[in-house]
Design a protein around this motif. Structure first.
Motif, PDB file in Angstrom:
ATOM      1  N   ARG A 198      37.823  46.391  47.128  1.00 23.02           N
ATOM      2  CA  ARG A 198      37.740  47.704  47.777  1.00 23.02           C
ATOM      3  C   ARG A 198      36.589  47.819  48.769  1.00 23.02           C
ATOM      4  O   ARG A 198      36.090  48.918  49.025  1.00 23.02           O
ATOM      5  N   ARG A 199      36.183  46.677  49.331  1.00 27.78           N
ATOM      6  CA  ARG A 199      35.174  46.692  50.397  1.00 27.78           C
ATOM      7  C   ARG A 199      35.839  46.375  51.730  1.00 27.78           C
ATOM      8  O   ARG A 199      36.958  45.882  51.764  1.00 27.78           O
ATOM      9  N   ILE A 211      38.432  46.310  57.822  1.00 28.46           N
ATOM     10  CA  ILE A 211      39.697  46.349  57.088  1.00 28.46           C
ATOM     11  C   ILE A 211      39.403  46.369  55.600  1.00 28.46           C
ATOM     12  O   ILE A 211      38.659  45.529  55.099  1.00 28.46           O
ATOM     13  N   ASN A 212      39.988  47.312  54.888  1.00 26.60           N
ATOM     14  CA  ASN A 212      39.722  47.434  53.462  1.00 26.60           C
ATOM     15  C   ASN A 212      40.555  46.438  52.669  1.00 26.60           C
ATOM     16  O   ASN A 212      41.757  46.277  52.903  1.00 26.60           O
ATOM     17  N   LEU A 213      39.911  45.768  51.721  1.00 23.56           N
ATOM     18  CA  LEU A 213      40.571  44.774  50.870  1.00 23.56           C
ATOM     19  C   LEU A 213      40.615  45.301  49.444  1.00 23.56           C
ATOM     20  O   LEU A 213      39.579  45.380  48.783  1.00 23.56           O
ATOM     21  N   PRO A 214      41.787  45.676  48.936  1.00 27.69           N
ATOM     22  CA  PRO A 214      41.854  46.236  47.580  1.00 27.69           C
ATOM     23  C   PRO A 214      41.391  45.280  46.488  1.00 27.69           C
ATOM     24  O   PRO A 214      40.651  45.674  45.584  1.00 27.69           O
ATOM     25  N   LEU A 215      41.826  44.027  46.548  1.00 27.36           N
ATOM     26  CA  LEU A 215      41.568  43.065  45.476  1.00 27.36           C
ATOM     27  C   LEU A 215      41.057  41.753  46.044  1.00 27.36           C
ATOM     28  O   LEU A 215      41.268  41.440  47.210  1.00 27.36           O
ATOM     29  N   GLY A 216      40.410  40.969  45.176  1.00 25.17           N
ATOM     30  CA  GLY A 216      40.114  39.588  45.518  1.00 25.17           C
ATOM     31  C   GLY A 216      38.672  39.321  45.882  1.00 25.17           C
ATOM     32  O   GLY A 216      37.836  40.220  45.943  1.00 25.17           O
ATOM     33  N   PRO A 217      38.376  38.047  46.166  1.00 27.53           N
ATOM     34  CA  PRO A 217      37.017  37.666  46.548  1.00 27.53           C
ATOM     35  C   PRO A 217      36.686  38.182  47.948  1.00 27.53           C
ATOM     36  O   PRO A 217      37.551  38.677  48.677  1.00 27.53           O
ATOM     37  N   ASP A 218      35.436  38.050  48.336  1.00 27.08           N
ATOM     38  CA  ASP A 218      35.006  38.480  49.662  1.00 27.08           C
ATOM     39  C   ASP A 218      35.876  37.835  50.734  1.00 27.08           C
ATOM     40  O   ASP A 218      36.146  36.627  50.692  1.00 27.08           O
TER      41      ASP A 218
END
Length: 434
Positions: free
Chosen positions: A233-234, A239-246
């Protein structure tokens, strides 16, 4: 985003059809002409001009190979009877392969079915590779739906292999997470829990839908959906990334499980998986366009970071670990998510030196525009998704087949997913193509 579950082209212009046919058909030959000569199963890797001199086949790549054969039937590259004969040969080889609680190893000998250890202490069952295999087998079972003796027997053989898998054998006593590997000699010494966002969502869906030796939902919620690399969620490149590594990790996270799992409208309490995968791809694309390392040859027409061959061996490329390697599979398999950007890349790859970037099975595994290095090899797990993901974008074939399997629907429902495929009114548009 169009979530309509219909068979029809979406976002591909008529002028691009010939290019997509060319890429799909060449990649298919990896699994047809380039298959292991006795078993018909997929080799782990092959050369640009010659087959390897061994009997090593790969379980996961073979799953993608089954899917490739279905595409080839639909596209008229092979006749249905020839496909049935090949699939029967492949099933016979699988039935004679050494398994561990029904779980296939990562690698095995295509001639005699014996296990070929993948690495130290990894000489037993590989649950994720087995999941990729059954992704393909379920598509085959749903596709060959006729009442004929041959097709009925094929479906029964696949179901028998499926029922033999003991998913719970990959859970340590007292823990609530599936483990990737289990060995009769080393047990859980390899010690890789399937946890955090990665390529293995399909493993939990299949394990939850299994009628025998299946898992309960808490194994997914307390096992896979935990850890520092699950919820993100960063924002990356805005672009927002809901899941996963950086930065999302290698792009195969958005491809391997989703050759069969349809991400359109797929969601659970953690994410909308179309948004997850599309934003992951957008971040990967934005990184290659911004090109913070200044690699020569990166840009809007040359992008795509995933695991692939490199000058010194197999590497996992991503925006967080960028080695200057472009893998054609990464951008081409992203066609459903970013169709315009993927087509720009595909067209660009055809402008590169033909003798270096293209061979008997299509685009080589990877290349470095910065150094001028080109792979002279293909990887089965990179070739297979090229065929499947292009076809899913063009017709939705494999998404429709896999999501029509009752075990898949049961697994998704048990884990708390929603999908248009789970709505009864959608049944009529999700019938297997015969």
């Amino acid at each position: 985003m169009d979530q309509t579950l219909v068979h029809g082209k979406t976002g591909v212009g008529a002028e691009d059809d010939a290019l997509l046919d060319k890429v799909q058909r060449a990649s298919f030959q990896y699994f047809w002409e380039g298959a292991h000569p006795q078993s018909g199963l997929a080799r782990d890797r092959s050369g640009k001009s010659a087959d390897p001199n061994n009997d090593l086949v790969a379980t996961g790549a073979s799953g993608f190979g089954f899917m490739a054969i279905l595409v080839a039937i639909e596209r008229g590259w092979i006749e249905r009877p020839a496909a049935i004969t090949r699939i029967e040969t492949m099933l016979t080889a699988l039935e004679h392969t050494k398994r561990y609680h029904g779980v296939f190893p990562h690698f095995f000998n295509g001639a005699d079915g014996s296990t070929i250890p993948f690495s130290l202490r990894d000489d037993g069952g590989d649950l994720v590779e087995t999941s990729f295999l059954f992704q393909g087998l379920f598509c085959v079972r749903q596709y060959f739906s006729a009442a004929s003796a041959a097709e009925t027997a094929m479906r029964d053989r696949i179901t028998h292999l499926w029922h033999a898998v003991e998913w719970t054998a990959h859970i340590k006593h007292g823990e609530k997470v599936l483990y990737w590997h289990h060995s009769p000699r080393y047990h859980f010494a390899r010690n890789v829990p399937i946890r955090g966002w990665n390529e293995a969502l399909i493993t939990y869906v299949l394990a939850a839908g299994a009628p025998r030796h299946g898992i309960e939902a808490d194994i997914y919620h307390e096992g896979f959906a935990t850890g520092s690399q699950f919820i993100n969620r960063r924002d990356y490149y805005g672009i927002n990334l809901p899941l996963g590594p950086d930065y999302g990790g290698p792009l195969f996270f958005a491809h391997y499980s989703f050759c069969g799992l349809d991400p359109r409208g797929l969601s659970d309490r953690y994410a909308d998986y179309w948004e997850q995968n599309r934003n992951h791809v957008r971040i990967n694309y934005a990184h290659c366009v911004e090109n913070p390392h200044g690699y020569r040859g990166y840009g809007p027409d040359s992008w795509g970071l995933t695991s692939s061959h490199g000058p010194t061996g197999y590497v996992a490329s991503s925006p967080a670990s960028d080695f200057g390697l472009i893998a054609p599979t990464a951008s081409i398999c992203s066609l459903p998510y970013l169709p315009d950007e993927a087509m720009h890349a595909l067209r660009h790859f055809f402008t590169l030196p033909r003798g270096k970037v293209w061979g008997r099975f299509g685009f080589v595994d990877a290349f470095s525009p910065n150094s001028g290095w080109f792979a002279r090899t293909y990887l089965g797990i990179d070739q297979g998704p090229v065929i499947s993901m292009i076809e899913n974008h063009r017709t939705g074939l494999l998404w429709s087949l896999f999501m029509s399997a009752p075990e898949v629907r049961q697994g998704l429902q048990k884990l708390g997913f929603t999908s248009p495929h789970l709505v009864d009114s959608a049944q009529s548009i999700m019938e297997p193509m015969a």
